[in-house]
Design a protein around this motif. Structure first.
Motif, mmCIF file in Angstrom:
data_model
loop_
_atom_site.group_PDB
_atom_site.id
_atom_site.type_symbol
_atom_site.label_atom_id
_atom_site.label_comp_id
_atom_site.label_asym_id
_atom_site.label_seq_id
_atom_site.Cartn_x
_atom_site.Cartn_y
_atom_site.Cartn_z
ATOM 1 N N UNK A 94 0.826 -1.211 0.000
ATOM 2 C CA UNK A 94 0.000 0.000 0.000
ATOM 3 C C UNK A 94 0.862 1.263 0.000
ATOM 4 N N UNK A 95 1.925 1.245 0.782
ATOM 5 C CA UNK A 95 2.820 2.400 0.833
ATOM 6 C C UNK A 95 3.455 2.663 -0.529
ATOM 7 N N UNK A 96 3.906 1.610 -1.190
ATOM 8 C CA UNK A 96 4.492 1.768 -2.524
ATOM 9 C C UNK A 96 3.464 2.303 -3.511
ATOM 10 N N UNK A 97 2.247 1.777 -3.461
ATOM 11 C CA UNK A 97 1.190 2.257 -4.360
ATOM 12 C C UNK A 97 0.873 3.729 -4.118
ATOM 13 N N UNK A 98 0.752 4.109 -2.847
ATOM 14 C CA UNK A 98 0.439 5.508 -2.525
ATOM 15 C C UNK A 98 1.553 6.454 -2.968
ATOM 16 N N UNK A 99 2.782 6.096 -2.694
ATOM 17 C CA UNK A 99 3.909 6.955 -3.082
ATOM 18 C C UNK A 99 4.030 7.029 -4.595
ATOM 19 N N UNK A 100 3.862 5.903 -5.274
ATOM 20 C CA UNK A 100 3.929 5.903 -6.735
ATOM 21 C C UNK A 100 2.825 6.769 -7.326
ATOM 22 N N UNK A 101 1.616 6.650 -6.790
ATOM 23 C CA UNK A 101 0.509 7.484 -7.260
ATOM 24 C C UNK A 101 0.765 8.960 -7.023
ATOM 25 N N UNK A 102 1.291 9.293 -5.846
ATOM 26 C CA UNK A 102 1.557 10.701 -5.529
ATOM 27 C C UNK A 102 2.639 11.272 -6.435
ATOM 28 N N UNK A 103 3.697 10.510 -6.655
ATOM 29 C CA UNK A 103 4.778 10.987 -7.527
ATOM 30 C C UNK A 103 4.290 11.116 -8.961
ATOM 31 N N UNK A 104 3.504 10.144 -9.428
ATOM 32 C CA UNK A 104 2.966 10.209 -10.792
ATOM 33 C C UNK A 104 2.052 11.415 -10.956
ATOM 34 N N UNK A 105 1.192 11.653 -9.977
ATOM 35 C CA UNK A 105 0.301 12.817 -10.029
ATOM 36 C C UNK A 105 1.106 14.106 -10.034
ATOM 37 N N UNK A 106 2.113 14.171 -9.175
ATOM 38 C CA UNK A 106 2.959 15.370 -9.102
ATOM 39 C C UNK A 106 3.696 15.594 -10.419
ATOM 40 N N UNK A 107 4.256 14.530 -10.999
ATOM 41 C CA UNK A 107 5.001 14.674 -12.248
ATOM 42 C C UNK A 107 4.081 15.020 -13.415
ATOM 43 N N UNK A 108 2.885 14.446 -13.466
ATOM 44 C CA UNK A 108 1.976 14.763 -14.561
ATOM 45 C C UNK A 108 1.494 16.214 -14.446
ATOM 46 N N UNK A 109 1.288 16.706 -13.240
ATOM 47 C CA UNK A 109 0.916 18.114 -13.061
ATOM 48 C C UNK A 109 2.043 19.034 -13.440
ATOM 49 N N UNK A 110 3.252 18.630 -13.142
ATOM 50 C CA UNK A 110 4.438 19.428 -13.469
ATOM 51 C C UNK A 110 4.624 19.487 -14.984
ATOM 52 N N UNK A 111 4.323 18.371 -15.666
ATOM 53 C CA UNK A 111 4.467 18.309 -17.120
ATOM 54 C C UNK A 111 3.458 19.223 -17.793
ATOM 55 N N UNK A 112 2.232 19.293 -17.261
ATOM 56 C CA UNK A 112 1.205 20.140 -17.841
ATOM 57 C C UNK A 112 1.533 21.615 -17.661
#
Length: 114
Positions: A94-112
């Motif tokens: 669960x921790x890996x999933x949450x961190x991966x989701x948070x980083x992916x969300x952060x990176x996709x927002x940064x890309x936009x």
């Protein structure tokens, strides 16, 4: 053969670095870091190791068979610690999933924005 020689060379280099510098990482992890760096810098071409890597991946179960058989020896210890092991597996996943989701969300927002 060249691909296997390259992969084994990086593993050996990782072993040497671990022993000489007393690194807290396992030798195979150190070798993998060196190998990834070599791929990114272009000093090793992916085509040189691709066939060997595919072969090793196809036969990966052979590398896990001794571990699986050896686990049977510790079945009593595993049974005694089953709850703690199950909790750590679930919480770690669960921790890996949450961190991966948070980083992916952060990176996709940064890309936009960028």
């Amino acid at each position: 053969m060249r691909g296997l020689a390259i992969l084994l060379s990086f593993h050996f280099a990782g072993f040497l670095l671990k022993e000489l510098l007393h690194l807290p990482l396992p030798a195979n992890v150190t070798g993998l870091i060196l190998f990834v760096a070599a791929l990114f810098t272009g000093s090793v071409k992916l085509e040189w190791v691709e066939d060997t890597a595919q072969f090793l991946l196809r036969h990966m179960m052979l590398f896990f068979a001794p571990f699986i058989v050896g686990t049977v020896v510790f079945i009593r210890v595993i049974g005694e610690n089953a709850l703690g092991m199950a909790l750590s597996l679930v919480m770690g996943t669960l921790l890996v999933l949450l961190i991966t989701g948070a980083v992916t969300t952060w990176l996709s927002g940064k890309e936009e924005r960028g």
